[in-house]
Design a protein around this motif. Structure first.
Motif, short mmCIF file in Angstrom:
data_model
loop_
_atom_site.label_atom_id
_atom_site.label_comp_id
_atom_site.label_asym_id
_atom_site.label_seq_id
_atom_site.Cartn_x
_atom_site.Cartn_y
_atom_site.Cartn_z
N UNK A 197 25.34 -14.42 26.24
CA UNK A 197 24.66 -14.54 24.97
C UNK A 197 24.05 -13.20 24.59
N UNK A 198 23.85 -13.01 23.30
CA UNK A 198 23.27 -11.77 22.79
C UNK A 198 21.76 -11.82 22.94
N UNK A 199 21.19 -10.74 23.47
CA UNK A 199 19.75 -10.64 23.62
C UNK A 199 19.29 -9.25 23.22
N UNK A 200 18.14 -9.19 22.56
CA UNK A 200 17.48 -7.95 22.22
C UNK A 200 16.00 -8.12 22.50
N UNK A 201 15.44 -7.24 23.31
CA UNK A 201 14.05 -7.34 23.72
C UNK A 201 13.30 -6.07 23.29
N UNK A 202 12.43 -6.21 22.31
CA UNK A 202 11.63 -5.10 21.83
C UNK A 202 10.32 -5.02 22.61
N UNK A 203 9.87 -3.80 22.86
CA UNK A 203 8.61 -3.60 23.57
C UNK A 203 8.05 -2.23 23.20
N UNK A 204 6.82 -1.97 23.63
CA UNK A 204 6.21 -0.66 23.43
C UNK A 204 5.15 -0.60 22.36
N UNK A 205 4.91 -1.70 21.67
CA UNK A 205 3.88 -1.71 20.65
C UNK A 205 2.49 -1.63 21.25
N UNK A 206 1.52 -1.42 20.39
CA UNK A 206 0.15 -1.33 20.84
C UNK A 206 -0.78 -0.92 19.73
N UNK A 207 -1.99 -0.55 20.10
CA UNK A 207 -3.02 -0.12 19.16
C UNK A 207 -3.22 1.38 19.28
N UNK A 208 -3.08 2.10 18.16
CA UNK A 208 -3.28 3.54 18.14
C UNK A 208 -4.10 3.92 16.92
N UNK A 209 -4.70 5.11 16.97
CA UNK A 209 -5.43 5.64 15.83
C UNK A 209 -4.50 6.33 14.86
N UNK A 210 -4.94 6.47 13.63
CA UNK A 210 -4.19 7.23 12.64
C UNK A 210 -3.83 8.61 13.18
N UNK A 211 -2.56 8.98 13.02
CA UNK A 211 -2.07 10.25 13.54
C UNK A 211 -1.49 10.18 14.93
N UNK A 212 -1.62 9.05 15.59
CA UNK A 212 -1.12 8.89 16.93
C UNK A 212 0.37 8.59 16.97
N UNK A 213 0.87 8.36 18.19
CA UNK A 213 2.29 8.13 18.41
C UNK A 213 2.53 6.93 19.30
N UNK A 214 3.66 6.29 19.11
CA UNK A 214 4.16 5.24 19.97
C UNK A 214 5.67 5.37 20.07
N UNK A 215 6.22 4.90 21.18
CA UNK A 215 7.67 4.84 21.34
C UNK A 215 8.07 3.41 21.66
N UNK A 216 8.84 2.80 20.76
CA UNK A 216 9.32 1.45 20.95
C UNK A 216 10.68 1.47 21.64
#
Length: 122
Positions: free
Chosen positions: A1-20
């Motif tokens: 079966x097809x699966x896609x699992x997203x992760x990497x979100x969170x809380x950051x301040x304006x100007x910050x970075x995240x990688x999903x």
């Protein structure tokens, strides 16, 4: 079966970075592109970015151009979204999906993954 699992979100301040990350299985990157979508409370689903191995292309919404970068690790069947210079208006639940490999858009064959929350504080 097809699966896609997203992760990497969170809380950051304006100007910050995240990688999903979007770890996929059950389909080939030669058959489907992978897109990132987001939905803020009370707003419509928004197309953010897409990567198509078959077409050899990437694309971005105007609202994130110059700040977000999509990439893939084909050996690991994983797609990434590097998000820099984050703004409060980027706050949303982010989803990855297997989409049409030419249009990089949703159609009847598309598959959705579970979303991850991104919150950008002022």
């Amino acid at each position: 079966d097809v699966q896609l699992q997203a992760s990497g979100g969170g809380l950051v301040q304006t100007g910050g970075s995240l990688k999903l990350s979007c770890v996929t299985s059950g389909f080939s990157f030669d058959d489907f592109a992978v897109g990132w979508f987001r939905q803020a409370p009370g707003k419509d689903l928004e197309w953010v970015s897409c990567i198509s191995k078959r077409a050899g292309t990437t694309g971005y919404a105007d609202s994130v151009k110059g700040r977000f970068t999509i990439s893939s690790d084909n050996a690991e069947n994983t797609v990434y979204l590097q998000m820099n210079s984050l703004k409060p208006e980027d706050t949303a639940v982010y989803y990855c999906a297997a989409v049409d490999h030419l249009a990089c858009s949703l159609d009847a064959r598309s598959f959705w993954g579970q979303g991850t929350q991104v919150t950008v504080s002022s």
